[in-house]
Design a protein around this motif. Sequence first.
Motif, short mmCIF file in Angstrom:
data_model
loop_
_atom_site.label_atom_id
_atom_site.label_comp_id
_atom_site.label_asym_id
_atom_site.label_seq_id
_atom_site.Cartn_x
_atom_site.Cartn_y
_atom_site.Cartn_z
N GLY A 114 0.80 -1.22 0.00
CA GLY A 114 0.00 0.00 0.00
C GLY A 114 0.83 1.27 0.00
O GLY A 114 0.32 2.35 -0.29
N VAL A 115 2.10 1.15 0.35
CA VAL A 115 3.01 2.29 0.27
C VAL A 115 3.49 2.32 -1.17
O VAL A 115 4.42 1.62 -1.55
N ASN A 116 2.80 3.11 -1.99
CA ASN A 116 3.10 3.15 -3.42
C ASN A 116 2.90 4.57 -3.94
O ASN A 116 2.44 5.46 -3.21
N LEU A 117 3.24 4.77 -5.18
CA LEU A 117 3.19 6.11 -5.77
C LEU A 117 1.77 6.65 -5.86
O LEU A 117 1.53 7.84 -5.65
N GLU A 118 0.80 5.78 -6.15
CA GLU A 118 -0.59 6.21 -6.24
C GLU A 118 -1.09 6.73 -4.88
O GLU A 118 -1.70 7.80 -4.80
N ASN A 119 -0.82 5.97 -3.81
CA ASN A 119 -1.26 6.42 -2.48
C ASN A 119 -0.48 7.64 -2.00
O ASN A 119 -1.02 8.47 -1.27
N ALA A 120 0.77 7.75 -2.42
CA ALA A 120 1.54 8.95 -2.08
C ALA A 120 0.92 10.19 -2.72
O ALA A 120 0.84 11.25 -2.09
N THR A 166 14.65 11.66 0.78
CA THR A 166 13.38 11.01 1.08
C THR A 166 13.58 9.90 2.10
O THR A 166 12.82 9.80 3.07
N ILE A 167 14.60 9.07 1.89
CA ILE A 167 14.90 7.99 2.84
C ILE A 167 15.26 8.59 4.20
O ILE A 167 14.77 8.12 5.25
N GLN A 168 16.07 9.63 4.21
CA GLN A 168 16.45 10.27 5.47
C GLN A 168 15.24 10.88 6.17
O GLN A 168 15.10 10.77 7.39
N ALA A 169 14.35 11.50 5.41
CA ALA A 169 13.14 12.09 5.99
C ALA A 169 12.27 11.01 6.62
O ALA A 169 11.72 11.19 7.70
N ALA A 170 12.16 9.86 5.95
CA ALA A 170 11.37 8.75 6.49
C ALA A 170 11.97 8.25 7.80
O ALA A 170 11.24 7.98 8.77
N LYS A 171 13.28 8.13 7.85
CA LYS A 171 13.95 7.70 9.09
C LYS A 171 13.73 8.71 10.21
O LYS A 171 13.42 8.33 11.34
N GLU A 172 13.88 9.98 9.90
CA GLU A 172 13.69 11.03 10.91
C GLU A 172 12.24 11.08 11.38
O GLU A 172 11.97 11.48 12.52
N ALA A 173 11.32 10.65 10.53
CA ALA A 173 9.90 10.62 10.89
C ALA A 173 9.54 9.36 11.67
O ALA A 173 8.38 9.18 12.04
N GLY A 174 10.51 8.49 11.89
CA GLY A 174 10.27 7.32 12.73
C GLY A 174 10.28 5.97 12.03
O GLY A 174 10.05 4.95 12.67
N LEU A 175 10.53 5.93 10.73
CA LEU A 175 10.55 4.66 10.02
C LEU A 175 11.83 3.91 10.37
O LEU A 175 12.93 4.39 10.10
N GLU A 176 11.66 2.74 10.98
CA GLU A 176 12.81 1.94 11.41
C GLU A 176 12.90 0.58 10.74
O GLU A 176 13.97 0.00 10.68
N LYS A 177 11.77 0.06 10.25
CA LYS A 177 11.75 -1.29 9.68
C LYS A 177 12.51 -1.31 8.37
O LYS A 177 12.16 -0.61 7.41
N VAL A 179 12.69 -3.57 6.07
CA VAL A 179 11.93 -4.04 4.92
C VAL A 179 11.15 -2.89 4.27
O VAL A 179 11.06 -2.80 3.05
N MET A 180 10.63 -1.98 5.09
CA MET A 180 9.90 -0.82 4.54
C MET A 180 10.88 0.18 3.94
O MET A 180 10.60 0.77 2.89
N LEU A 181 12.03 0.37 4.57
CA LEU A 181 13.05 1.26 3.99
C LEU A 181 13.53 0.73 2.64
O LEU A 181 13.70 1.50 1.69
N ASP A 182 13.72 -0.59 2.54
CA ASP A 182 14.14 -1.20 1.27
C ASP A 182 13.05 -1.01 0.21
O ASP A 182 13.34 -0.70 -0.95
N HIS A 183 11.79 -1.19 0.60
CA HIS A 183 10.67 -0.99 -0.32
C HIS A 183 10.64 0.46 -0.83
O HIS A 183 10.47 0.71 -2.02
N LEU A 184 10.83 1.38 0.09
CA LEU A 184 10.84 2.79 -0.27
C LEU A 184 11.98 3.09 -1.24
O LEU A 184 11.80 3.79 -2.25
N ALA A 185 13.15 2.52 -0.99
CA ALA A 185 14.30 2.72 -1.88
C ALA A 185 13.99 2.19 -3.27
O ALA A 185 14.35 2.82 -4.28
N GLU A 186 13.33 1.03 -3.35
CA GLU A 186 12.97 0.45 -4.66
C GLU A 186 12.02 1.36 -5.41
O GLU A 186 12.15 1.56 -6.62
N LEU A 188 11.78 4.53 -5.16
CA LEU A 188 12.50 5.75 -5.55
C LEU A 188 13.42 5.52 -6.74
O LEU A 188 13.82 6.47 -7.41
N GLU A 189 13.77 4.26 -7.01
CA GLU A 189 14.60 3.93 -8.16
C GLU A 189 13.81 3.94 -9.46
O GLU A 189 14.38 4.06 -10.53
#
Length: 190
Positions: A114-120, A166-177, A179-186, A188-189
């Motif tokens: 559900g964390v995808n470009l359409e929902n973003a 974007t990855i740094q902002a997600a981490k600063e906002a509390g994203l620690e998992k 698997v979700m960080l890897d998904h976000l990186a994918e 963004l590629e």
Amino acid sequence: MRASSLTALLSLLFLGFGAACSGAQTAGPETVAAAPEAAAPAAIIPDGRTTSDGVLLGGQPTPAQLEALHADGYRTVINLQTEDEEGVPATLEKSRAVFGADAAVHLPVGGIPGVNLENASKLAEALAAAKERGGKVVLHCRSGGRAAALWALARHQSEGISADDTIQAAKEAGLEKQVMLDHLAELLEE
């Protein structure tokens, strides 16, 4: 000086000293208790963090926390939970009652897919509408991870921030998992 007068004088001194030490303020004959400190907005909801753009991200708030947020000037609540998650129907109902139907936004985001470009894009639209309405914004899911990831991805889309930022902002906002960080990186590629 008589003993009773001395006792009365000492009592008054100790009362004044005690009031000063307790945080109370004396104003003439009245004693006024010091106002309790309000909880920081991020402390109001589970795993709460306030982002650089002022959005409060975190986990699912309780009904009492929703009321406290509204009292603190929050005027929009965006819920990313799916309806089958525990407590969501009650949270949605309370959000609508406290914030109003237009300001209680439900954007169901089911897990990592559900964390995808359409929902973003949908989140960016909801955040823009909230800005037009005025007041502060609460963005939540069950624990805050989806909220952090989708918020960062929405900023990437709407503000053009770099993939690394974007990855740094997600981490600063509390994203620690990871698997979700890897998904976000994918994402963004792409």
